[in-house]
Write an enzyme that holds these catalytic residues in place. Structure first.
Site: not given
Ligand code: 5GP
Length: 115
Positions: A28-30, A95, A99, A101
Site C-alpha cells: 500500500r502507498d504510504i 521514486v 512501479h 500505481h
Molecule cells: P511516483 O511519483 O514516483 O510515481 O510515486 C511514488 C509513490 O511512492 C508515491 O505515491 C509515494 O506516496 C510512495 N512512497 C514513497 N515512499 C514510500 C514508502 O516509504 N513507503 C510506501 N509504502 N510508499 C512510498
C-alpha cells in the site's frame, strides 16, 4: 542508486504488503490518493520505463497479472480502477524504481487535468 523500494523488498523498512511472488512485490502507498492505492514493483530494480529491456518482459507482464489479482481481492475490479506508471520529471516520478500505481475505490475523474 538504490531507493526506498529496495529497502522494502529487503525487509529493511516496513510496508503493508498485499502480494508477493518471485518477480514482483505489491504494497500500500504510504500517502494514498484513493481508498485503494497500491504500488506494484518488479523485484529487480529498474529506474524508469526508459531503462526497461527484453530481459524485463516477464516481470513487467507480471505487474499486470498482479494488478488484476489484487484489484479482484480489493473488490474494485468490477467498478474499475486506474493503473499509472510515471516516468521522469514530466511524468511526476519521485521514486526511481519503476512501479505501477493501482488506484481505485472511488470514481477517479478525467485521466489528466486540462491545462
Ligand atoms: P511516483 O511519483 O514516483 O510515481 O510515486 C511514488 C509513490 O511512492 C508515491 O505515491 C509515494 O506516496 C510512495 N512512497 C514513497 N515512499 C514510500 C514508502 O516509504 N513507503 C510506501 N509504502 N510508499 C512510498
Amino acid at each position: 542508486m538504490s531507493t526506498v523500494f529496495s529497502k522494502i523488498i529487503a525487509g529493511e523498512i516496513p510496508a503493508d504488503i498485499v502480494y508477493e511472488d518471485e518477480l514482483v512485490l505489491a504494497f500500500r502507498d504510504i500517502a494514498p490518493s484513493a481508498p485503494t492505492h497500491i504500488l506494484i514493483i518488479p523485484k529487480r530494480e529498474i529506474a524508469t520505463v526508459n531503462d526497461v529491456s527484453a530481459a524485463d518482459e516477464a516481470a513487467l507482464g507480471r505487474l499486470f497479472i498482479a494488478a488484476a489479482k489484487i484489484a479482484a481481492e480489493e473488490g474494485i475490479a468490477q467498478d474499475g480502477y486506474r493503473l499509472i506508471v510515471n516516468c521522469n520529471r514530466h511524468g511526476g516520478q519521485e521514486v526511481f524504481h519503476l512501479h505501477m500505481h493501482l488506484v481505485g475505490g472511488r470514481s477517479l475523474g478525467p485521466m489528466l487535468a486540462r491545462k
